[in-house]
Write an enzyme that holds these catalytic residues in place. Structure first.
Site, short mmCIF file in Angstrom:
data_model
loop_
_atom_site.label_atom_id
_atom_site.label_comp_id
_atom_site.label_asym_id
_atom_site.label_seq_id
_atom_site.Cartn_x
_atom_site.Cartn_y
_atom_site.Cartn_z
N HIS A 203 -13.47 -12.10 -0.60
CA HIS A 203 -12.55 -12.76 -1.54
C HIS A 203 -13.30 -13.98 -2.06
O HIS A 203 -13.41 -14.99 -1.36
CB HIS A 203 -11.24 -13.15 -0.85
CG HIS A 203 -10.26 -13.76 -1.80
ND1 HIS A 203 -9.10 -13.15 -2.20
CD2 HIS A 203 -10.29 -14.95 -2.48
CE1 HIS A 203 -8.45 -13.91 -3.07
NE2 HIS A 203 -9.16 -15.01 -3.25
N HIS B 258 -3.67 -3.20 -0.65
CA HIS B 258 -2.79 -3.79 0.38
C HIS B 258 -1.64 -2.82 0.63
O HIS B 258 -0.87 -2.52 -0.29
CB HIS B 258 -2.23 -5.13 -0.10
CG HIS B 258 -3.29 -6.15 -0.33
ND1 HIS B 258 -3.72 -7.02 0.64
CD2 HIS B 258 -4.05 -6.41 -1.42
CE1 HIS B 258 -4.70 -7.78 0.16
NE2 HIS B 258 -4.91 -7.42 -1.09
N LEU B 259 -1.52 -2.36 1.87
CA LEU B 259 -0.44 -1.42 2.20
C LEU B 259 0.66 -2.05 3.04
O LEU B 259 1.70 -1.44 3.26
CB LEU B 259 -0.99 -0.20 2.95
CG LEU B 259 -1.77 0.82 2.12
CD1 LEU B 259 -2.25 1.96 3.02
CD2 LEU B 259 -0.93 1.37 0.98
N ARG B 260 0.42 -3.28 3.56
CA ARG B 260 1.41 -3.96 4.41
C ARG B 260 1.74 -3.10 5.64
O ARG B 260 0.97 -2.27 6.07
CB ARG B 260 2.69 -4.30 3.63
CG ARG B 260 2.48 -4.92 2.26
CD ARG B 260 1.69 -6.20 2.29
NE ARG B 260 1.73 -6.88 1.00
CZ ARG B 260 0.80 -7.73 0.58
NH1 ARG B 260 -0.26 -8.00 1.33
NH2 ARG B 260 0.90 -8.32 -0.58
N ASP C 232 -6.41 -3.85 -5.87
CA ASP C 232 -5.75 -5.03 -5.30
C ASP C 232 -4.23 -4.92 -5.47
O ASP C 232 -3.55 -5.94 -5.59
CB ASP C 232 -6.28 -6.33 -5.91
CG ASP C 232 -5.94 -7.54 -5.08
OD1 ASP C 232 -5.52 -7.37 -3.91
OD2 ASP C 232 -6.06 -8.67 -5.60
N LYS D 175 -13.80 -7.89 6.08
CA LYS D 175 -13.30 -8.69 4.95
C LYS D 175 -13.43 -10.17 5.24
O LYS D 175 -12.93 -10.66 6.27
CB LYS D 175 -11.83 -8.33 4.70
CG LYS D 175 -11.13 -9.18 3.66
CD LYS D 175 -11.58 -8.85 2.24
CE LYS D 175 -10.97 -9.82 1.24
NZ LYS D 175 -10.17 -9.17 0.23
N LEU E 182 -3.95 -13.66 -7.06
CA LEU E 182 -5.18 -14.40 -6.81
C LEU E 182 -6.32 -13.43 -6.64
O LEU E 182 -6.15 -12.43 -5.93
CB LEU E 182 -5.02 -15.27 -5.55
CG LEU E 182 -4.04 -16.44 -5.75
CD1 LEU E 182 -3.74 -17.11 -4.42
CD2 LEU E 182 -4.59 -17.45 -6.75
N HIS F 40 -12.28 -8.00 -6.61
CA HIS F 40 -11.44 -8.45 -7.73
C HIS F 40 -12.13 -9.54 -8.57
O HIS F 40 -11.64 -10.66 -8.68
CB HIS F 40 -10.04 -8.89 -7.30
CG HIS F 40 -9.95 -9.67 -6.02
ND1 HIS F 40 -10.71 -10.77 -5.76
CD2 HIS F 40 -9.17 -9.50 -4.92
CE1 HIS F 40 -10.39 -11.24 -4.56
NE2 HIS F 40 -9.47 -10.48 -4.04
N ASN G 134 -5.04 -8.11 5.82
CA ASN G 134 -4.33 -9.41 5.89
C ASN G 134 -2.86 -9.24 6.24
O ASN G 134 -1.98 -9.72 5.54
CB ASN G 134 -4.51 -10.21 4.59
CG ASN G 134 -3.92 -9.53 3.36
OD1 ASN G 134 -3.83 -8.30 3.30
ND2 ASN G 134 -3.53 -10.32 2.38
N HIS H 190 4.85 -7.38 -3.02
CA HIS H 190 5.75 -8.38 -2.43
C HIS H 190 7.13 -8.01 -2.96
O HIS H 190 7.25 -7.55 -4.11
CB HIS H 190 5.40 -9.79 -2.90
CG HIS H 190 4.07 -10.29 -2.42
ND1 HIS H 190 3.90 -10.87 -1.18
CD2 HIS H 190 2.86 -10.27 -3.00
CE1 HIS H 190 2.63 -11.21 -1.03
NE2 HIS H 190 1.96 -10.86 -2.11
N ALA I 14 1.57 -14.50 -4.41
CA ALA I 14 0.51 -13.94 -5.27
C ALA I 14 0.36 -12.46 -4.97
O ALA I 14 0.26 -12.07 -3.80
CB ALA I 14 -0.80 -14.66 -5.00
N HIS J 61 -9.82 -1.33 -2.85
CA HIS J 61 -9.19 -2.60 -2.40
C HIS J 61 -7.67 -2.43 -2.54
O HIS J 61 -7.14 -2.46 -3.65
CB HIS J 61 -9.66 -3.78 -3.25
CG HIS J 61 -9.06 -5.10 -2.85
ND1 HIS J 61 -9.81 -6.25 -2.73
CD2 HIS J 61 -7.80 -5.46 -2.52
CE1 HIS J 61 -9.04 -7.25 -2.37
NE2 HIS J 61 -7.79 -6.81 -2.25
#
Ligand code: NCD
Ligand code: ZN
Length: 346
Positions: A137, A16-18, A248, A100, A220, A175, A42, A252, A264, A14
């Protein structure tokens, strides 16, 4: 002689690579230690179709350091208008390994998520029949439910009814942050697994809130009380195949975190393996680290484990990790476990 531990190369189930400058800046932090990662969809706009996932996969590959053989495993963002045929084509392509489910409004960039699970049942039925897993989620968004209870209520209101309706659907509760979640997974014979993050194994809600609010610990699902954290550590270090690592790690920029309305997400890609070695060592379970980081995840996803090996080394003096990763999208603060780290992966 320093103490070493050699394990199968880990994966992150899990992540996030943006995109754009942020992707460019933070991707090396995951590619350094992990063989593969399940890439969260996302983005704005989200990665909804096979075409979106193919294009995003290409951007990730382009951003990889030249020598890296890191493999991004793509996911599709489930919306109420997702086309089941496109999902089946995505699965058949081999590029997409999961879909997802974000409840609409549950977390960062989840506005296009699912409002009513009934509206996505045809897609979920198709996924069950082709064996494509659903990453969830697991938090309700009902404003009347306290933020600390949203995971437990999700299990009762959404997850259990869904599993009753569609027992063949293979689900990953992502998560997991509560004893309720760990217990629910622990009671299940098949088709349910849970990922645990690095930071939820280390921080509780006191770390977030006592002595001043710590925006870099805000994520979150929100960190819960200590009894829940202890249940997560017990699950992670148990060796039970139903639990595996999903960091996760969610970057940011600092201005977006250190704000009156901070985003978050905890960014832990840089020092996750060192943090986990510490957690497992403290629990007397270093011999089970490999199951959690490298074996249980691929087995659940029905993929081979990595063939490469990773050697962790324990140093007498603390290993210093960068406090921030500087990116062209701004600085990103690295997760601070609150104790010295003695392990490194090189
Ligand atoms: C994630 C993000 O920033 O994209 N944030 C987080 O707090 N975990 C979204 C998510 O996984 O909930
Ligand atoms: Zn996430």
């Amino acid at each position: 002689m320093p103490k070493t531990l050699t394990i199968t190369q880990p994966d992150d189930w899990h992540l996030h690579l943006r995109d754009g400058a942020m992707l460019q800046g933070i991707l090396p932090e995951s590619a350094r230690d992990f063989g593969r990662a399940i890439i969260m969809p996302n983005l704005v706009p989200p990665v909804v179709t096979l075409a979106d996932a193919t294009a995003y996969h290409g951007r990730i590959i382009n951003a990889l350091p030249a020598s890296s053989d890191f493999t991004p495993l793509m996911t599709l963002y489930l919306t109420e208008t997702t086309d089941a045929n496109d999902v089946a084509a995505a699965h058949a392509s081999g590029l997409v390994k999961a879909v997802k489910l974000y409840p609409a409004g549950a977390t960062t960039n989840s506005d296009s998520g699912v409002k009513n699970i009934k509206n996505v049942m045809p897609v979920l039925e198709r996924m069950a029949s082709i064996g494509l897993p659903l990453c969830v989620h697991g938090e309700v968004t009902d404003p009347s439910i306290d933020i600390f209870d949203r995971e437990a209520v999700f299990i009762d209101r959404v997850l259990e009814p869904l599993r009753q309706n569609l027992p063949e659907l293979r689900i990953i509760m992502e998560h997991v942050t509560t004893k309720d979640g760990v217990d629910y997974i622990g009671e299940t014979e098949k088709n349910l697994a849970g990922t645990l993050t690095t930071h939820h194994l280390i921080i509780n809600r006191n770390d977030l809130l006592v002595g001043g609010i710590k925006p870099h610990y805000y994520c979150l699902p929100i960190a819960k009380r200590e009894s829940h954290r202890l249940a997560l550590v017990k699950a992670a270090t148990s060796g039970d195949p139903r639990y595996f690592l999903g960091t996760d790690s969610a970057p940011h920029s600092d201005p977006n975190k250190e704000s009156a309305c901070g985003c978050a997400g905890v960014f832990s890609a840089t020092n996750t393996m060192a943090c986990l070695a510490h957690v497992f060592e403290t629990a007397g379970a270093l011999d089970r680290l490999e199951k959690f980081t490298s074996l249980n995840g691929p087995a659940y996803y029905r993929l081979p484990a990595n063939t490469a090996k990773t050697t962790l080394t324990r140093h007498d003096s603390p290993v210093i990790f960068p406090e921030k990763i500087e990116t062209k999208a701004g600085p990103v603060t690295v997760f601070d476990p609150g104790f010295p780290l003695h392990w490194s992966t090189s």
